[in-house]
Write an enzyme that holds these catalytic residues in place. Structure first.
Site, PDB file in Angstrom:
ATOM      1  N   GLY A 198       0.800  -1.346   0.009  1.00 17.71           N
ATOM      2  CA  GLY A 198       0.052   0.140  -0.137  1.00 17.71           C
ATOM      3  C   GLY A 198       0.814   1.178   0.016  1.00 17.71           C
ATOM      4  O   GLY A 198       1.977   1.243   0.262  1.00 17.71           O
ATOM      5  N   GLY A 201       1.804   5.713   4.606  1.00 16.54           N
ATOM      6  CA  GLY A 201       0.853   6.106   5.413  1.00 16.54           C
ATOM      7  C   GLY A 201      -0.479   5.602   5.678  1.00 16.54           C
ATOM      8  O   GLY A 201      -1.460   5.845   6.237  1.00 16.54           O
ATOM      9  N   GLY A 203      -1.042   2.645   7.222  1.00 15.27           N
ATOM     10  CA  GLY A 203      -1.332   1.833   8.197  1.00 15.27           C
ATOM     11  C   GLY A 203      -0.804   0.366   8.271  1.00 15.27           C
ATOM     12  O   GLY A 203      -1.122  -0.513   9.031  1.00 15.27           O
ATOM     13  N   LYS A 204       0.296   0.202   7.422  1.00 17.26           N
ATOM     14  CA  LYS A 204       0.759  -1.008   7.267  1.00 17.26           C
ATOM     15  C   LYS A 204       1.435  -1.651   8.473  1.00 17.26           C
ATOM     16  O   LYS A 204       1.372  -2.690   8.981  1.00 17.26           O
ATOM     17  CB  LYS A 204       1.733  -1.270   6.150  1.00 17.26           C
ATOM     18  CG  LYS A 204       0.910  -0.903   4.532  1.00 17.26           C
ATOM     19  CD  LYS A 204       2.225  -1.067   3.631  1.00 17.26           C
ATOM     20  CE  LYS A 204       2.985  -0.249   3.650  1.00 17.26           C
ATOM     21  NZ  LYS A 204       2.555   1.360   3.294  1.00 17.26           N
ATOM     22  N   THR A 205       2.327  -0.809   8.996  1.00  7.18           N
ATOM     23  CA  THR A 205       2.940  -1.057  10.493  1.00  7.18           C
ATOM     24  C   THR A 205       2.158  -1.246  11.489  1.00  7.18           C
ATOM     25  O   THR A 205       2.201  -2.262  12.228  1.00  7.18           O
ATOM     26  CB  THR A 205       4.086   0.090  10.493  1.00  7.18           C
ATOM     27  OG1 THR A 205       4.892   0.084   9.595  1.00  7.18           O
ATOM     28  CG2 THR A 205       4.852  -0.327  11.731  1.00  7.18           C
ATOM     29  N   HIS A 420      -6.706  36.318 -11.279  1.00  5.06           N
ATOM     30  CA  HIS A 420      -6.341  35.202 -11.800  1.00  5.06           C
ATOM     31  C   HIS A 420      -7.115  34.053 -10.951  1.00  5.06           C
ATOM     32  O   HIS A 420      -7.633  33.109 -11.712  1.00  5.06           O
ATOM     33  CB  HIS A 420      -4.698  35.020 -11.314  1.00  5.06           C
ATOM     34  CG  HIS A 420      -4.135  34.049 -11.676  1.00  5.06           C
ATOM     35  ND1 HIS A 420      -3.135  33.820 -12.616  1.00  5.06           N
ATOM     36  CD2 HIS A 420      -4.229  32.439 -11.178  1.00  5.06           C
ATOM     37  CE1 HIS A 420      -2.868  32.355 -12.800  1.00  5.06           C
ATOM     38  NE2 HIS A 420      -3.365  31.775 -11.907  1.00  5.06           N
ATOM     39  N   GLU A 421      -7.241  34.284  -9.753  1.00  4.46           N
ATOM     40  CA  GLU A 421      -8.085  33.063  -9.096  1.00  4.46           C
ATOM     41  C   GLU A 421      -9.379  33.065  -9.471  1.00  4.46           C
ATOM     42  O   GLU A 421     -10.077  32.112  -9.597  1.00  4.46           O
ATOM     43  CB  GLU A 421      -7.974  33.188  -7.484  1.00  4.46           C
ATOM     44  CG  GLU A 421      -6.519  33.154  -7.084  1.00  4.46           C
ATOM     45  CD  GLU A 421      -5.689  31.944  -7.495  1.00  4.46           C
ATOM     46  OE1 GLU A 421      -6.160  30.917  -7.848  1.00  4.46           O
ATOM     47  OE2 GLU A 421      -4.521  31.888  -7.663  1.00  4.46           O
TER      48      GLU A 421
END
Length: 647
Positions: A198, A201, A203-205, A420-421
Site C-alpha cells: 500500500g 501512511g 497503516g501497514k506497520t 487570476h483566481e
C-alpha cells in the site's frame, strides 16, 4: 539493551585505542641516554685528583658521572667513605640518590610487559566473540530483530480502522495461531507469509502491530535495511540467526518493514547486482521455503514498492498472501477519525462524517496529522475543546499550506492575484464535468499567492475524456484571465504551475490513455517513470522523430483547446468573473456558497474572514482534492493541481 550495546562498543574501541598507543610506545622505545664507559675505581681516583671529573651521581655503591670533556662513565665504589671528601676538594658537582629497594625492578617489568598483556587480553576477547558459530566479531552476524513485548500501549484490531478487507485476511492468521486444529482437520496449512502492500501512511506497520497484539505469540520486528552491511555475508548470517531465534519461540511472527530494501529483483541493477543484498535475499528465500521446513513461523512484510520485489519472493509458498492496504474511502476515513479522536476533547459541533467528506484522498497518517493539527490550533487559542472551526482550519493548512498573513503584497499584485483566481473559479463553474468549487482565496499559502480548491462530489477512481478536457480549461483559466484583463504584455509568470500541470495531463492523455486519434492506442509512457518493473529492466522506448512530433502536436492541440474554452467562458461570463474578483479583493477568502451568492448579487454577511461552519459548503463526499499547488515562481499567483487520471 541498546544502551548496553553502545557501552560495549565504546569499551571495545577504547581497548583498541589503548592497544595502539601501547604498541606505538613499544616501537618508539625509551629515550636512550649516552652509553656510559665502565672505568675501574683506581683510574676514577686518578681522574678526580687530576680535576678531570665534572659531575657525579652517587647511588649506593655505584657512581655515574661525566668527565670534563663530556664523556659518560660508570664505576663501583668499594665502601670508601673518603671519596666524598676527595670529590669536594676537586670541585666536582655531587648528586646523591637513595639505593634501589628492589621494587622498581618489578614495576619496570610489569610496565614492560603491559603492551603484551593487553594484546593477549584483546585477542582473548575477539576469540570469545567469534565462538558464536561464525557470526563475526562484535556480533555483526547476529540478528537485529527485536522481540515486541508491549505491556502498555498494546495495539489491537480495534485500533485499526478503514481497512476491513486487510484485517479479515490477517485475522485468519491470528486464528490459525490460536487454534491450528480448526484448520488442520480440514487439511489446511498455516500460511508462511503475508505481504502488506500500500501507499505510505496507510497503516501497514500499525496493522502488523495489531496482529502482534491479537495473536498473543512472540512477535519479532526488524527493518529490511537492518540486514545489509558493508561486510559481505553479514546479511545472510543475520537472516539465519533471526530464524534460529524464531524456531526457539515457535509458533511466532516475524515482521519485516520495508522489505524492498533487501528484496529487490536480483540481477536487475545496471552493471550487475549487489552481492551482499542478493546473498541476503537468497538466504531469506531458503529460510522461508527451502529444504528445511520452518513450521510455525509466519513472516509478515510491508512495502510500498511491490513492483521492484523479486518474483521468487512473491510466489506461493513464501508470501502466500498479498494484502492490499489502500487509502481509505469516505466510510473508512470516518472510522479512522473516530479512532484518533478518542483522546481529544471535542466540541458538540464536531461531526467526524463531515470531516471525512471534506478530506478526500487522505491516508490514515494524514488524518492523524489533521486531528493533531486541530488540537494544536485549539491549544494555541487556549480552548478547552476542539471545535469544528479548528478542524476546518487544520484541513486548509494540511491541504493548502499555512497562511502567510504577514506577507505584504502591493495593491497591483493583490489585484492581479484576485483576477487570476477568479478566472480559475468562473471556468470551473461553467465547464461540464467539473467538481464544485470549495474555496477561493488570495491569502498567500506556502509558496503560492492565492489558490482555488475544488472537492469532488463522490469517490472517483477514474476520469472521463470530458472531465479531462474540462480540467485543462480550468487550468488555463488563470492565464486567460490575465491576458484579457491586463493585456498580453502584462502577463506574469503566475501560470507556470498551471501550464506544467496541464502539460502533464495532456501528455498522459496522448501517450498513456489513448485519447488521440492521430497517435492511436499505443502506450508511449513506459519510459516516464520506473527504471525497474519486476524482473525486467525497462529500456527507454524508442520513439521515432515523426511520432515524437505528432505527440507534441497533440499535446499542444489539447492545451490550446482548453485555452480557447477558458477564453470563451471568461468572455461570456465577464460580469460573474468581475463579481468574484471584486469579492476576493474585499473579503480575501470566499467559500463555494459565497461565490455562488456573489454571482447572484448577494454579498457575504461578514466583516472579516471566518472559517466556514460545519456542513456549510461541504460536498456530500470526496475523492481527491483539487487544490492549488506551489508555483515554480515565488510570488506568482497560485493555480490548480490536476487529479490523477485513470491508471
Amino acid at each position: 539493551m541498546a544502551g548496553d550495546m553502545n557501552m560495549r562498543n565504546f569499551l571495545v574501541w577504547a581497548i583498541l585505542l589503548l592497544l595502539l598507543l601501547a604498541l606505538f610506545n613499544m616501537l618508539q622505545g625509551p629515550t636512550r641516554e649516552p652509553a656510559a664507559t665502565e672505568v675501574n675505581y683506581s683510574r676514577f681516583l686518578d681522574q678526580v685528583e687530576a680535576g678531570q671529573i665534572r659531575s657525579v651521581t652517587i647511588q649506593g655503591d655505584v657512581i655515574t658521572g661525566e668527565t670534563a670533556n663530556g664523556a659518560a662513565f660508570r664505576t663501583v665504589v668499594p665502601g670508601d667513605a673518603s671519596i666524598s671528601e676527595a670529590l669536594r676538594n676537586s670541585g666536582v658537582e655531587i648528586t646523591a640518590r637513595p639505593a634501589s629497594d628492589g621494587n622498581g625492578g618489578i614495576w619496570g617489568l610489569l610496565l614492560g610487559w603491559f603492551p603484551m598483556l593487553l594484546l593477549i587480553a584483546v585477542w582473548i576477547f575477539f576469540m570469545r566473540q567469534m565462538q558464536g558459530g561464525g557470526r563475526g566479531a562484535m556480533g555483526f552476524g547476529k540478528s537485529k530483530a527485536k522481540l515486541l513485548t508491549e505491556k502498555s500501549g498494546r495495539v489491537t484490531f480495534d485500533d485499526v480502522a478503514g481497512i476491513d478487507e486487510a484485517k479479515e485476511e490477517l485475522q485468519e492468521i491470528v486464528e490459525f495461531l490460536k487454534d491450528p486444529s480448526k484448520f488442520q482437520r480440514l487439511g489446511g496449512k498455516i500460511p508462511k507469509g503475508a505481504l502488506l502492500i500500500g501507499p505510505p501512511g496507510t497503516g501497514k506497520t500499525l496493522t502488523a502491530r495489531a496482529v502482534a497484539g491479537e495473536a498473543g505469540v512472540p512477535f519479532f520486528t526488524i527493518s529490511g535495511s537492518d540486514f545489509v552491511e558493508m561486510f559481505v555475508g553479514v546479511g545472510a548470517s543475520r537472516v539465519r540467526d533471526m530464524f534460529e531465534q524464531a524456531k526457539k519461540n515457535a509458533p511466532c511472527i516475524i515482521f519485516i518493514d520495508e522489505i524492498d530494501a533487501v528484496g529487490r529483483s536480483r540481477g536487475a541493477g545496471l552493471g550487475g547486482g549487489n552481492d551482499e543484498r542478493e546473498q541476503t535475499l537468497n538466504q531469506l528465500l531458503v529460510e522461508m521455503d527451502g529444504f528445511e521446513a520452518n513450521e510455525g513461523i509466519i513472516l509478515i512484510a510491508a512495502t510500498n514498492r511491490p513492483d521492484v520485489l523479486d518474483p521468487a519472493l512473491l510466489r506461493p509458498g513464501r508470501f502466500d498472501r498479498q494484502v492490499v492496504v489502500p487509502n481509505p474511502d469516505v466510510t473508512g476515513r470516518e472510522k479512522i477519525l473516530k479512532v484518533h479522536m478518542r483522546n481529544v476533547p471535542l466540541a458538540a459541533d464536531v461531526d467526524p462524517k463531515v470531516v471525512a467528506r471534506g478530506t478526500p484522498g487522505f491516508s490514515g497518517a494524514d488524518l492523524a496529522n489533521l486531528v493533531n493539527e486541530a488540537a494544536l490550533m485549539a491549544a494555541r487559542r487556549n480552548k478547552r475543546v476542539v471545535s469544528m472551526a479548528d478542524f476546518e482550519e487544520a484541513k486548509d493548512k494540511v491541504m493548502m499550506g499555512p497562511e502567510r498573513r504577514s506577507m505584504v503584497m502591493s495593491e497591483e499584485e493583490k489585484r492581479l492575484t484576485a483576477y487570476h483566481e477568479a478566472g480559475h473559479a468562473i471556468v470551473a463553474l461553467n465547464v461540464p464535468g467539473s467538481d464544485p468549487v470549495h474555496k477561493a482565496t488570495i491569502i498567500p499559502r506556502g509558496r503560492a499567492l492565492g489558490m482555488v480548491m475544488q472537492l469532488p462530489e463522490g469517490d472517483k477512481y477514474s476520469m472521463s475524456y470530458k472531465q479531462m478536457t474540462s480540467r485543462l480549461a480550468v487550468l488555463m483559466g488563470g492565464r486567460v484571465a490575465e491576458e484579457i484583463k491586463f493585456g498580453e504584455d502584462n502577463v506574469t509568470s503566475g501560470a507556470a504551475g498551471d501550464i506544467k500541470m496541464a502539460t502533464r495531463l495532456a501528455r498522459a492523455m496522448v501517450t498513456q490513455w489513448g485519447y488521440s486519434k492521430d497517435v492511436g492506442l499505443v502506450d508511449y509512457g513506459n519510459d516516464q517513470g520506473e527504471v525497474f518493473l519486476g524482473q525486467q529492466l525497462v529500456q527507454s522506448s524508442s520513439v521515432s522523430a515523426d511520432t515524437a512530433a505528432r505527440i507534441e502536436a497533440e499535446v499542444k492541440r489539447l492545451i490550446q483547446a482548453g485555452h480557447e474554452e477558458a477564453h470563451r467562458i471568461l468572455t461570456d461570463k465577464n460580469d460573474d468573473w468581475e463579481a468574484i474578483a471584486q469579492g476576493l479583493l474585499e473579503y480575501e477568502t470566499l467559500s463555494g456558497e459565497e461565490i455562488n451568492n456573489l454571482i447572484k448579487g448577494v454579498k457575504p454577511v461578514r466583516d472579516t474572514y471566518v472559517p466556514p461552519k460545519a456542513g456549510s459548503d461541504e460536498p456530500p463526499a470526496g475523492a481527491v482534492p483539487e487544490v492549488a499547488e506551489d508555483d515554480d515562481e515565488i510570488g506568482a499567483p497560485g493555480g490548480l493541481s490536476p487529479k490523477p487520471g485513470p491508471a
